[in-house]
Write an enzyme that holds these catalytic residues in place. Sequence first.
Site, PDB file in Angstrom:
ATOM      1  N   GLY A 165      80.913  67.851  12.280  1.00 13.03           N
ATOM      2  CA  GLY A 165      80.709  68.128  10.865  1.00 13.03           C
ATOM      3  C   GLY A 165      81.880  68.843  10.232  1.00 13.03           C
ATOM      4  O   GLY A 165      82.228  68.595   9.074  1.00 13.03           O
TER       5      GLY A 165
ATOM      6  N   GLU B 264      73.650  66.650   9.359  1.00 13.60           N
ATOM      7  CA  GLU B 264      72.621  67.171  10.261  1.00 13.60           C
ATOM      8  C   GLU B 264      73.318  67.504  11.581  1.00 13.60           C
ATOM      9  O   GLU B 264      73.600  66.621  12.382  1.00 13.60           O
ATOM     10  CB  GLU B 264      71.517  66.131  10.484  1.00 13.60           C
ATOM     11  CG  GLU B 264      70.763  65.753   9.226  1.00 13.60           C
ATOM     12  CD  GLU B 264      69.861  66.872   8.701  1.00 13.60           C
ATOM     13  OE1 GLU B 264      69.772  67.926   9.367  1.00 13.60           O
ATOM     14  OE2 GLU B 264      69.268  66.688   7.636  1.00 13.60           O
TER      15      GLU B 264
ATOM     16  N   GLY C 268      75.342  64.936  14.277  1.00 11.48           N
ATOM     17  CA  GLY C 268      76.134  65.202  15.475  1.00 11.48           C
ATOM     18  C   GLY C 268      76.368  66.685  15.655  1.00 11.48           C
ATOM     19  O   GLY C 268      75.594  67.524  15.190  1.00 11.48           O
ATOM     20  N   SER C 269      77.457  67.007  16.299  1.00  9.79           N
ATOM     21  CA  SER C 269      77.769  68.400  16.612  1.00  9.79           C
ATOM     22  C   SER C 269      78.345  69.124  15.397  1.00  9.79           C
ATOM     23  O   SER C 269      78.792  68.494  14.427  1.00  9.79           O
ATOM     24  CB  SER C 269      78.791  68.462  17.749  1.00  9.79           C
ATOM     25  OG  SER C 269      80.041  67.930  17.317  1.00  9.79           O
TER      26      SER C 269
END
Length: 509
Positions: A247, A264, A242-243
């Site tokens: 994270g 990721e 995700g963004s």
Amino acid sequence: MSHALTDLAISELRELAANVLRRLGVEPPEPGELTARTPITGGELLTLRASTTAEVDAAIARADTAFRAWRTVPAPQRAAVVRRLSALLTEHLDDLGELVTLEAGKIGPEARGEVQEMIDVCEFAIGLSRQLYGRTMPSERPGHRLMETWHPLGVVGVISAFNFPVAVWAWNTAIALVCGDTVVWKPSETTPLTALACHGLLRRAARDVGADPEVHQLIQGAAAVGEQLVDDARVALVSATGSVRMGQLVAPRVAARFGRCLLELGGNNAAIVTPSADLELATRGIVFAAAGTAGQRCTTLRRLIAHADVAEPLLDRISSAYRQLRVGNPLEEGVLVGPLVDARAYDGMRAALDRALTDGGEVVCGGERIEGPDENAFYVRPAVVRMPAQTAVVREETFAPILYVLTYHDLEEAIELHNAVPQGLSSSIFTQNQREAERFLAADGSDCGIANVNIGTSGAEIGGAFGGEKQTGGGRESGSDSWKAYMRRATNTVNYSTELPLAQGIRFE
């Protein structure tokens, strides 16, 4: 189905979704507060229930219980589930691809390509099931053997994003299963139908080979559902895509309970084009990487760093190619760019373009919205924006088809520009000069997890580990030795002598 944008009707798409789900063997979900929409028209496909707190807890508990037996199954036998899943995916490739198009807005070839990625990683995982290698090292003590072994880790929580609604799940799940882990999947609330389909196919695969279908659990809902998964100590690894902001929220919470993270996150990928580059080849690679999936890939090319001597002819080629890109209904043959996922994506694109213009940027082509079938559908022409410098907006990731163009005079300057962003996922250089290529791939060259020569930034292969550095999170999924993230390592010493010598020659009489 082949219609112009203005002729599209949500009733047709709703019927299409229902038919695809039936062919995939998915029962109509119980209506609820979670809405499955299609970016093709912005309309509602159907609703379904979000998982309650109690249901999430029960799903994790089932996965934890299933793990205790699953970890003792030999890895080649665990691979039987993945082998059967691969066969089912092959059988239903077109159906699942159509569902990806309906929910994520990808054009047909990209959607089917994503399903093919699932099949490819299943094949990789099947082979991996016989290659979970440990190692033996020399012991300093006579009559002793020193070795490392790898064991199943536990419950793996997978949190995936809308833009790759099935492939990223498969990257994690296929490898986790052969490693002896069980999986609890929290998909994006934007793509709940593809999640239902994949969950159904995997559990069917497990039943077909006599394995426990409880090795895979699906939970659906908004952020609160994911937070419960992140905070649960029974979840040994959280693999989240995700963004960067997501994270930053996930990592500290998992670390606080000493769990593991595989992240990721954002990408702000660049390509350097040198004076020796094949401009025709570079143009093809740049246009696909920048405009594909309407710029909604973590590996999308967002920055083009072109040498001053080739910038103008290169921009002419790119602009010409952009003007020929067909934007429209992704279900229609020949369309190359589908819709943005929603209004927030469009607003983000418009805001970024406005900031770029304020910073002295010049829109070379694109950026305008195209009339769609409904005000809630957002089709745009991919934009190329020439920038005088790498300003703040250029250093940020905007999840939309904007390509910022910068120029340079010296390769060292280009590499410095390339690395001067917080993200570090994918990168490329277009050159026919081996020294330039090797300089880019060197330790002080590209600082990204993926560095390519004479291809674009998108289109990673299954065999190589996928992931990036800096704010991209440092995670690695899919190929190479990324399986180690899903297992725990044990160092073993075996004394097969009749003596008990101590390490470092210590005597303790």
